[in-house]
Design a protein around this motif. Structure first.
Motif, PDB file in Angstrom:
ATOM      1  N   LEU A 166     124.807  39.745 -81.724  1.00 44.74           N
ATOM      2  CA  LEU A 166     123.949  38.588 -81.962  1.00 44.74           C
ATOM      3  C   LEU A 166     124.084  37.584 -80.827  1.00 44.74           C
ATOM      4  CD1 LEU A 166     122.060  37.078 -83.988  1.00 44.74           C
ATOM      5  CD2 LEU A 166     124.127  35.939 -84.832  1.00 44.74           C
ATOM      6  N   ASP A 189     123.059  29.429 -84.949  1.00 45.25           N
ATOM      7  CA  ASP A 189     124.212  30.093 -84.339  1.00 45.25           C
ATOM      8  C   ASP A 189     123.833  30.556 -82.948  1.00 45.25           C
ATOM      9  OD1 ASP A 189     126.582  32.681 -85.452  1.00 45.25           O
ATOM     10  OD2 ASP A 189     126.389  31.650 -83.546  1.00 45.25           O
ATOM     11  N   SER A 249     126.658  30.914 -80.703  1.00 45.59           N
ATOM     12  CA  SER A 249     128.024  30.951 -80.190  1.00 45.59           C
ATOM     13  C   SER A 249     128.245  32.067 -79.170  1.00 45.59           C
ATOM     14  CB  SER A 249     129.015  31.098 -81.346  1.00 45.59           C
ATOM     15  OG  SER A 249     128.714  32.257 -82.116  1.00 45.59           O
ATOM     16  N   GLN A 250     127.446  33.124 -79.201  1.00 45.86           N
ATOM     17  CA  GLN A 250     127.632  34.226 -78.263  1.00 45.86           C
ATOM     18  C   GLN A 250     126.539  34.266 -77.191  1.00 45.86           C
ATOM     19  OE1 GLN A 250     129.899  37.798 -79.995  1.00 45.86           O
ATOM     20  NE2 GLN A 250     128.380  37.376 -81.578  1.00 45.86           N
TER      21      GLN A 250
END
Lengths: 113, 113
Positions: free
Chosen positions: B45, B56, B58-59
């Motif tokens: 993701l 999100d 975060s990656q």
């Protein structure tokens, strides 16, 4: 088309036999698990899911087993057909919140006619 | 029912160039995901939207990757500048809401040379 299963562990099964694909998940807090099938050149496709309050769930020709003690999932495919040839991923997530889904590394299933 | 549409299907660029991918989710789906799938691995993701807000990222390598979903429908993912290790399939998925079944597009295969 491109192959997503180039370097993945491979399971070869004779047509008509049953297949068992295993998966170890990493997060003991995960409480919702999904199996996806990915054919070459396509996106993952939902097969079956299971929540952590169950240890077995059956669908059409597929069964998922969950062992929370050892953080292990398995996907059983009955009477495997050539159309089942694909890469299979298990995915884990924590329900509630934003439910980020983490995919495992996958297993390539080859059905021998 | 129309599925998740992605374009282009394939893209080849030189390193340090920029590239953009487009995704049109299933109509009415509030949640949209961008995944990166490197050959032989499961999807990872990059970013998740709920309507037009990021929930999100975060990656997501924010020094070179950006994504937007301005009107809460279509989304674009951009890479600038591209590196060799960005070679992968970029998958877009959508779900009716968080926690619902995610439907994947066919992906964009990016090759950076």
């Amino acid at each position: 088309g491109e192959s997503v299963g180039l370097h993945l562990p491979t399971l070869s099964v004779q047509e008509g036999d049953n297949s068992i694909i295993n998966c170890a998940y990493s997060n003991s807090a995960s409480d919702y698990f999904i199996w996806y099938k990915q054919e070459s050149g396509k996106g993952p496709q939902f097969i079956i899911d299971i929540r952590s309050n169950m240890d077995k769930r059956q669908g059409q020709r597929v069964t998922v087993l969950l062992n929370k003690t050892v953080k292990h999932l398995s996907l059983q495919i009955a009477a495997t057909q050539p159309g089942d040839s694909a890469v299979y991923f298990c995915a884990e997530t924590i329900s509630g919140g934003y439910q980020k889904v983490t995919f495992g590394t996958g297993t390539k299933l080859q059905v021998i006619p | 029912e129309a599925g998740v549409a992605q374009s282009p299907r394939y893209k080849i660029i030189e390193k340090r160039q920029s590239v953009a991918f487009w995704c049109n989710p299933i109509s009415g789906h509030a949640t949209l995901y961008w995944y990166q799938q490197i050959l032989g691995q499961g999807p990872k993701l990059l970013i998740q939207f709920q309507n037009n807000g990021v929930v999100d990222d975060s990656q997501l390598p924010k020094d070179r990757f950006s994504a937007e979903r301005l009107k809460g429908v279509d989304s674009t993912l951009k890479i600038q500048p591209a590196k060799l290790e960005d070679s992968a399939v970029y998958l877009c998925a959508s779900s009716l809401d968080r926690g619902d079944e995610a439907f994947f597009g066919q992906g964009t295969r990016l090759t950076v040379v």
